[in-house]
Design an enzyme around this catalytic site. Structure first.
Site, PDB file in Angstrom:
ATOM      1  N   ARG A 227       0.854  -1.179   0.000  1.00 63.18           N
ATOM      2  CA  ARG A 227       0.000   0.000   0.000  1.00 63.18           C
ATOM      3  C   ARG A 227       0.893   1.233   0.000  1.00 63.18           C
ATOM      4  NH1 ARG A 227      -3.492  -2.735  -1.721  1.00 63.18           N
ATOM      5  NH2 ARG A 227      -5.521  -3.189  -0.830  1.00 63.18           N
ATOM      6  N   HIS A 275      -1.561   0.408  -9.926  1.00 64.50           N
ATOM      7  CA  HIS A 275      -2.142  -0.584  -9.000  1.00 64.50           C
ATOM      8  C   HIS A 275      -2.648  -1.827  -9.757  1.00 64.50           C
ATOM      9  CE1 HIS A 275      -4.168  -0.981  -4.816  1.00 64.50           C
ATOM     10  NE2 HIS A 275      -4.006  -2.174  -5.350  1.00 64.50           N
TER      11      HIS A 275
HETATM   12  C1  OXD Z   1      -5.782  -6.043  -3.329  1.00 65.02           C
HETATM   13  C2  OXD Z   1      -5.131  -5.087  -4.226  1.00 65.02           C
HETATM   14  O1  OXD Z   1      -5.948  -5.738  -2.142  1.00 65.02           O
HETATM   15  O2  OXD Z   1      -5.213  -5.252  -5.465  1.00 65.02           O
HETATM   16  O3  OXD Z   1      -6.109  -7.130  -3.805  1.00 65.02           O
HETATM   17  O4  OXD Z   1      -4.532  -4.125  -3.769  1.00 65.02           O
END
Ligand code: OXD
Length: 312
Positions: A227, A275
């Site tokens: 993240r 992402h």
């Molecule tokens: C997930 C993401 O949490 O793609 O799967 O970040």
């Protein structure tokens, strides 16, 4: 009995998810928010960044299941129904994608591809001396299912792999493990290529600031697929400017989509991807979600459940 699918992310193709889930669970009626029908029918909510506040509308809801590995998009909703299990997604196709994404960048940095690209732009023919994989240490932050699977793949390619997590762990095979704040600097100071897979929690937010990043050896690399909020982006930019860190491949950001005016976009040592490191695969993930719903229906525990204590 009905399942509600809810997402605010347009790229999540709700048609595909809904037919995948319907096929995996013919006994259920799959509905897509906002076409929820009678709110009393909804027993399961399957969500990815659902509209805030909607989950309190269903009096018979039994569980919330994430369409992705992380659940920060669920627990950040200030109006969640109390005491319902929140189930994360551990899916082998998603894990496989994260492995491939990590391998791509590890090999890119390990074999100096980032330098050859720069050299090509100025027509320079310079052979960099190669480093053996056993002489390169990859440090993985977050040794859950995905982090461990990435580590094992790298060990198969003869890299040295070390790991860091918040608490003690066993059964990590050849991965040397460090844990807790006290062991973070020791872990970072041995890491040539850092892969972050940590989830975002109160404890991991901004865990890598200028101080921690400077423990990494000069010339090291960062791959962030966990993240964005875990690495302080301003501190990362300033340490990249000093060239202490040679390059960073970032798939996740504190704010997504990455704002147009964010300097990470045009930093010469940063690679931005939107992402995509581990996109949930509807056909395999729908089966995993269906198995978890069946477990709950049989009075058993789904896997893995989000734990309030650990924050993931
Ligand atoms: C997930 C993401 O949490 O793609 O799967 O970040």
């Amino acid at each position: 009995m009905a399942i509600l699918l809810a997402s605010t992310d347009f790229w999540e193709d709700m048609e595909v998810w809904s037919s995948g889930l319907q096929e995996a669970m013919p006994e259920m009626d799959v509905r897509v928010y906002p076409d929820e029908g009678d709110v009393n029918d909804i027993e399961y909510a399957v969500v990815w960044k659902h509209p805030r506040g909607i989950l309190t509308r269903y009096p018979n809801l039994k569980a919330i299941l994430s369409l992705g590995a992380g659940v920060d998009h669920v627990i950040s909703d200030p109006e969640l129904p109390d005491e319902l299990p929140i189930v994360r997604l551990v899916d082998k196709k998603l894990t496989h994608e994260m492995i491939l994404h990590s391998l791509h960048w590890v090999l890119h940095f390990h074999s100096d591809q980032y330098l050859y690209r720069i050299q090509q732009q100025s027509r320079e023919w310079i052979q960099q001396s190669s480093v053996q994989s056993e002489d390169r240490t990859i440090g993985i932050m977050g040794l859950g299912n995905i982090g461990k699977a990435i580590g094992d793949s790298l060990i198969n390619l003869d890299f040295k792999v070390i790991g860091w997590g918040a608490s003690p762990k066993s059964s990590l095979g050849a991965i040397e493990y460090y844990y807790g704040q006290e062991q973070l600097s020791g872990f970072l100071s041995q890491t040539d290529i850092l892969i972050n897979v940590l989830p975002l929690t109160e404890n991991t937010k901004d865990i890598l600031t200028k101080t921690e990043l400077s423990y990494l050896p000069k010339g090291s690399f960062i791959i962030n697929i966990g993240r964005g909020g875990i690495i302080n982006e301003n501190d990362l930019l300033s340490i990249l400017d000093t060239r202490h860190i040679a390059a960073a491949a970032l798939d996740v950001f504190a704010e997504e989509p990455l704002p147009e005016n964010n300097s990470l976009w045009d930093h010469p040592s940063v690679y931005v991807t939107p992402h995509i490191a581990g996109q949930s695969n509807p056909s395999s993930a729908a089966k995993t979600i269906a198995e978890n719903i069946r477990l709950i229906e049989m009075g058993e525990s789904p896997y893995p459940i989000y734990s309030l204590n650990s924050g993931y």
